[in-house]
Design a protein around this motif. Structure first.
Motif, PDB file in Angstrom:
ATOM      1  N   GLY A 100     -22.161 -44.516  19.093  1.00 60.79           N
ATOM      2  CA  GLY A 100     -21.281 -45.602  19.610  1.00 60.79           C
ATOM      3  C   GLY A 100     -20.050 -45.753  18.713  1.00 60.79           C
ATOM      4  O   GLY A 100     -20.125 -45.411  17.679  1.00 60.79           O
ATOM      5  N   TYR A 101     -18.989 -46.165  19.181  1.00 67.77           N
ATOM      6  CA  TYR A 101     -17.778 -46.319  18.661  1.00 67.77           C
ATOM      7  C   TYR A 101     -17.774 -47.507  17.750  1.00 67.77           C
ATOM      8  O   TYR A 101     -18.674 -48.583  17.946  1.00 67.77           O
ATOM      9  CB  TYR A 101     -16.574 -46.542  19.818  1.00 67.77           C
ATOM     10  N   PHE A 102     -16.709 -47.455  16.809  1.00 70.55           N
ATOM     11  CA  PHE A 102     -16.656 -48.634  15.751  1.00 70.55           C
ATOM     12  C   PHE A 102     -16.746 -49.857  16.557  1.00 70.55           C
ATOM     13  O   PHE A 102     -17.328 -50.895  16.041  1.00 70.55           O
ATOM     14  CB  PHE A 102     -15.359 -48.464  14.905  1.00 70.55           C
ATOM     15  N   SER A 103     -15.842 -49.855  17.646  1.00 67.70           N
ATOM     16  CA  SER A 103     -15.513 -51.155  18.296  1.00 67.70           C
ATOM     17  C   SER A 103     -16.867 -51.716  19.094  1.00 67.70           C
ATOM     18  O   SER A 103     -17.122 -53.041  19.165  1.00 67.70           O
ATOM     19  CB  SER A 103     -14.529 -51.205  19.361  1.00 67.70           C
TER      20      SER A 103
ATOM     21  N   ASP B  62     -17.604 -40.369  11.387  1.00 68.67           N
ATOM     22  CA  ASP B  62     -18.075 -41.178  12.515  1.00 68.67           C
ATOM     23  C   ASP B  62     -17.344 -42.520  12.727  1.00 68.67           C
ATOM     24  O   ASP B  62     -17.183 -43.033  13.848  1.00 68.67           O
ATOM     25  CB  ASP B  62     -19.556 -41.312  12.435  1.00 68.67           C
TER      26      ASP B  62
ATOM     27  N   ARG C  47     -14.189 -41.795  14.786  1.00 67.45           N
ATOM     28  CA  ARG C  47     -14.332 -40.861  15.895  1.00 67.45           C
ATOM     29  C   ARG C  47     -13.582 -41.543  17.356  1.00 67.45           C
ATOM     30  O   ARG C  47     -13.042 -41.099  17.836  1.00 67.45           O
ATOM     31  CB  ARG C  47     -15.841 -40.913  16.337  1.00 67.45           C
ATOM     32  N   GLU C  48     -13.595 -43.002  17.290  1.00 69.08           N
ATOM     33  CA  GLU C  48     -13.126 -43.500  18.158  1.00 69.08           C
ATOM     34  C   GLU C  48     -11.447 -43.439  18.172  1.00 69.08           C
ATOM     35  O   GLU C  48     -10.698 -43.207  19.264  1.00 69.08           O
ATOM     36  CB  GLU C  48     -13.057 -45.171  18.134  1.00 69.08           C
ATOM     37  N   GLN C  49     -10.899 -43.365  16.944  1.00 65.86           N
ATOM     38  CA  GLN C  49      -9.154 -43.412  16.954  1.00 65.86           C
ATOM     39  C   GLN C  49      -9.042 -41.879  17.445  1.00 65.86           C
ATOM     40  O   GLN C  49      -8.104 -41.681  17.830  1.00 65.86           O
ATOM     41  CB  GLN C  49      -8.841 -43.497  15.457  1.00 65.86           C
ATOM     42  N   ARG C  50      -9.819 -40.799  16.833  1.00 63.83           N
ATOM     43  CA  ARG C  50      -9.933 -39.553  17.138  1.00 63.83           C
ATOM     44  C   ARG C  50      -9.602 -39.212  18.786  1.00 63.83           C
ATOM     45  O   ARG C  50      -8.726 -38.432  19.417  1.00 63.83           O
ATOM     46  CB  ARG C  50     -10.738 -38.739  16.508  1.00 63.83           C
ATOM     47  N   ASP C  51     -10.555 -39.735  19.250  1.00 70.98           N
ATOM     48  CA  ASP C  51     -10.963 -39.618  20.903  1.00 70.98           C
ATOM     49  C   ASP C  51      -9.713 -40.230  21.466  1.00 70.98           C
ATOM     50  O   ASP C  51      -9.242 -39.795  22.483  1.00 70.98           O
ATOM     51  CB  ASP C  51     -12.366 -40.163  21.417  1.00 70.98           C
ATOM     52  N   GLN C  52      -9.270 -41.493  20.870  1.00 69.57           N
ATOM     53  CA  GLN C  52      -8.161 -42.284  21.600  1.00 69.57           C
ATOM     54  C   GLN C  52      -6.950 -41.082  21.580  1.00 69.57           C
ATOM     55  O   GLN C  52      -6.203 -41.153  22.405  1.00 69.57           O
ATOM     56  CB  GLN C  52      -7.780 -43.505  21.013  1.00 69.57           C
TER      57      GLN C  52
ATOM     58  N   PHE D  82     -22.769 -45.640  13.379  1.00 68.82           N
ATOM     59  CA  PHE D  82     -21.738 -44.941  14.188  1.00 68.82           C
ATOM     60  C   PHE D  82     -21.887 -43.750  15.073  1.00 68.82           C
ATOM     61  O   PHE D  82     -21.262 -43.194  15.723  1.00 68.82           O
ATOM     62  CB  PHE D  82     -20.258 -45.113  13.813  1.00 68.82           C
TER      63      PHE D  82
END
Length: 245
Positions: free
Chosen positions: A127-130, A186, A189-194, A124
């Motif tokens: 790239g984001y998890f999704s 990592d 990271r997607e949740q943190r950025d959201q 990750f």
């Protein structure tokens, strides 16, 4: 398994013809196609040929049924040799932690196995998890010829990122590793950025008007507040756990 031909004198009970056997999922099947009435025990006799073709057709039908059964298991179940907390509900895709060559730092990844070739590990870092999940599902579907409907179903049902927390705990407590909480950074990271984006988009706090008490709640704001609370709780727990290590 398959088709076995018995000529005169070959079978202890005197049977002459074709025997078809098959076994899958613990079920054993067999069928007999006698050629005792045939004038010749070869394709010169149309009756013999008919029985032979019937036996071959039965064998093909059972083989197709078995292949479909195996495929359905492949796209809906973990492999029987998948270790705890690594499975995502299909054969060929697993979660894991590894230490890249030349480093001692644990890195989370999603792995896609490939027939006859080494597995592909996607981390990750870039790239984001999704997005990484989508890449892995596309690779998996291509490698194994997965049907479009199953590809889309698996793509739309990613594992919860918190599964990496459970996997880390298991690897540390049961498998004897020492993976720090920071290795999960990592993954989330997607949740943190959201969460950051949600905070930026929040309107300036004001004293609520009387009408606000009777207005319907903003569902997006509720979800954002819930996510913020959950993330804050998780980071505090991980901070405490890491500090205790």
């Amino acid at each position: 398994m398959g088709i076995k031909e018995y000529g005169p004198g070959d079978h202890d009970a005197g049977f002459i013809g074709f025997r078809v056997t098959f076994c899958f999922d613990g079920e054993y099947r067999q069928a007999y196609f006698s050629t005792v009435r045939a004038k010749y025990q070869d394709d010169r006799c149309l009756y013999f040929k008919r029985q032979r073709l019937r036996a071959e057709l039965q064998d093909a039908e059972w083989a197709a049924e078995s292949a479909l059964y195996q495929y359905r298991r492949f796209v809906t179940e973990n492999s029987s040799n998948t270790k705890p907390f690594r499975g995502v509900g299909v054969h060929g895709i697993t979660l894991g932690f590894h230490r890249p060559s030349g480093t001692s730092k644990w890195t989370p990844h999603i792995a896609v196995s490939r027939p006859g070739r080494p597995s592909v590990r996607k981390t990750f870092k870039k790239g984001y998890f999704s997005a990484i999940w989508a890449q892995c599902v596309e690779l998996w579907a291509t490698e194994y010829g997965v049907l479009e409907g199953d590809r889309q179903r698996v793509l739309n049902n990613p594992p919860n990122p918190t599964q990496f927390k459970d996997l880390r705990r298991h690897m540390n407590e049961v498998e004897g590793h020492d993976i720090p909480a920071s290795a999960l950074s990592d993954v989330f990271r997607e949740q943190r950025d959201q969460l950051k984006a949600t905070r930026i988009l929040k309107p300036t706090t004001r004293k609520p008007a009387l009408a606000d008490h009777f207005a319907p709640q903003d569902s997006d704001r509720q979800r954002a507040d819930t996510l913020e609370a959950e993330m804050a709780t998780w980071f505090e727990k991980e901070r405490q756990q890491f500090a205790a290590c």
